[in-house]
Design an enzyme around this catalytic site. Structure first.
Site, PDB file in Angstrom:
ATOM      1  CE1 TYR A  25      -7.450   5.018   1.716  1.00  0.00           C
ATOM      2  CE2 TYR A  25      -6.463   5.838  -0.313  1.00  0.00           C
ATOM      3  CZ  TYR A  25      -6.447   4.973   0.758  1.00  0.00           C
ATOM      4  OH  TYR A  25      -5.433   4.063   0.877  1.00  0.00           O
ATOM      5  CE1 TYR A 130       0.839  -0.226   4.294  1.00  0.00           C
ATOM      6  CE2 TYR A 130      -0.058  -1.267   2.328  1.00  0.00           C
ATOM      7  CZ  TYR A 130       0.124  -0.150   3.114  1.00  0.00           C
ATOM      8  OH  TYR A 130      -0.393   1.051   2.724  1.00  0.00           O
ATOM      9  CB  THR A 156       4.886   0.476   4.991  1.00  0.00           C
ATOM     10  OG1 THR A 156       5.003   1.195   3.759  1.00  0.00           O
ATOM     11  CG2 THR A 156       4.025   1.274   5.960  1.00  0.00           C
ATOM     12  NE  ARG A 165      -5.869   6.579   7.746  1.00  0.00           N
ATOM     13  CZ  ARG A 165      -5.282   5.644   7.011  1.00  0.00           C
ATOM     14  NH1 ARG A 165      -5.847   5.210   5.902  1.00  0.00           N
ATOM     15  NH2 ARG A 165      -4.123   5.130   7.389  1.00  0.00           N
ATOM     16  CE  LYS A 252       5.426   5.627   2.926  1.00  0.00           C
ATOM     17  NZ  LYS A 252       4.427   5.726   3.995  1.00  0.00           N
TER      18      LYS A 252
END
Length: 390
Positions: A25, A130, A156, A165, A252
């Site tokens: 991860y 978030y 973010t 991923r 960010k």
């Protein structure tokens, strides 16, 4: 006791001590991993100038980040699931950051809650948010952050949809892990980790479970999370969240000069040049490659930080000399956390501090505030006549 001289030493121990699912991860990029790799390899193209006959006995790494005195220009980046890397991992990392005199940033997707960190450290910290659809939860978590003494909000912007991923999908990554046969076998091979997890009560997302409406279990959490990342995010929404917070904000996920130009208009106090550690858009430029153009856009005085790829003190200095006011580290401290808990994070910060100090000395610089573009080798230096004119 092994001798740790570089972050890579901690990574190797971390890989042995943490189940494969949680190692993968952290240590993975999106799709082919090209941006993940470029975040490191692009630093290799930047060279220092070795200077001699300079008095370097009064070196100083201390500076400020977001108005806060820090012992060196490094902050711990927000990383989700730290409590799956080591039991109560966020608490261990926050305590290590406080001991080292650098900022700690708690992720929204943490095992330990905002309140856990405030109680365990009794010190100010930063909180990463978030952009979520649930307005009630958003208002609630911002108020909880204020009450807990959070001083800076890190907003973010680059995770409104999750990049692919491969390893996470193949591992069936969840927190806590689902007890499939493969996971049970792998966890059994990491008894130190398993015993620690059995002894802690913090094994789910502490900022969400019990705080978001209808989320009281892992199943409810997975359903809630899957529909929360707000794909409608635009600059108007960013400005709205900044107003809701009412305090200092770092944006960010800025990795393009046009986005940086627009971000200036939001009223945010700083930006973090980031590509999410190469975990979102594969094929995007490394942050160190994007940094100079973003610095030109925001001007010389605007606070600009960088993450993604910083795993040595030399890389931190190269970023600072290229235009960053400081750097955030992620994997570099997670390796230490998974390897040895708080002591491992302290070790990673000590390694980075030592590398920065020695490198700064060999470049003939005493104070971090003087470490700038003049400390980097350029092609102009190969031409004495041209260098003299400059």
């Amino acid at each position: 006791m092994p001798v740790f001289t570089e972050i890579e030493d901690l990574r190797r121990l971390y890989q042995r001590r943490v189940p494969r699912m949680f190692y993968d991860y952290v240590d993975v990029g999106a799709w082919t991993g090209s941006t993940y790799r470029a975040n490191r390899t692009d630093f290799e193209r930047i060279l220092f100038r070795q200077r001699v006959a300079q008095n370097i006995e009064a070196r100083n790494l201390s500076t400020q980040m977001m108005g806060r005195p820090v012992s060196m220009p490094i902050a711990l980046a927000p990383v989700g699931l730290l409590g799956m890397q080591h039991p109560d991992g966020e608490i261990h990392a926050a305590r290590a950051a406080n001991a080292a005199g650098v900022p700690f940033t708690l992720s929204t997707m943490s095992m330990c809650s905002i309140e856990d960190i405030a109680e365990a450290t009794r010190a100010p910290f930063w909180f990463q948010l978030y952009t979520l659809r649930d307005e009630e939860f958003l208002d609630n978590v911002l108020e909880r952050a204020r009450r807990a003494g959070v001083t800076v909000l890190v907003l973010t912007l680059d995770l409104t949809i999750q990049g692919q991923r491969h390893k996470d999908l193949k591992n069936g990554m969840t927190a806590p892990p689902r007890l499939t046969l493969a996971n049970i076998i792998n966890i059994a091979q990491h008894p130190r980790w398993a015993l620690g997890m059995l002894q802690t009560k913090r094994r789910s997302f502490g900022n969400i479970v019990g705080h978001a409406r209808g989320v009281k279990s892992l199943d409810g959490l997975m359903e809630w999370t899957s529909r929360q990342f707000d794909q409608r995010l635009d600059w108007r929404r960013v400005e709205e969240i900044i107003r809701k917070w009412g305090g200092p904000v770092i944006l960010k996920g800025i990795n393009d000069p046009e986005d940086a130009r627009r971000a200036l208009d939001t009223g945010a106090q700083a930006m973090l040049v980031s590509n999410h550690g190469g975990r979102q858009l594969d094929g995007a430029p490394s942050t160190i490659r994007a940094l100079p153009s973003i610095r030109r856009v925001v001007g010389p005085d605007y606070p600009l930080y960088l993450d993604s790829g910083i795993q040595s003190g030399q890389e931190a200095l190269k970023a600072i000399a290229s235009g960053a006011n400081g750097v955030f580290i992620g994997r570099a401290f997670v390796y230490g956390l998974g390897a040895m808990g708080q002591k491992g994070v302290e070790t990673s910060l000590s390694i980075l501090r030592r590398e920065m100090d020695i490198t700064m000395a060999l470049c003939g610089i005493n104070d971090i505030k003087d470490f700038g573009p003049n400390c980097l080798w350029s092609d102009d230096l190969d031409n004495p006549t041209k260098a003299a004119r400059n």
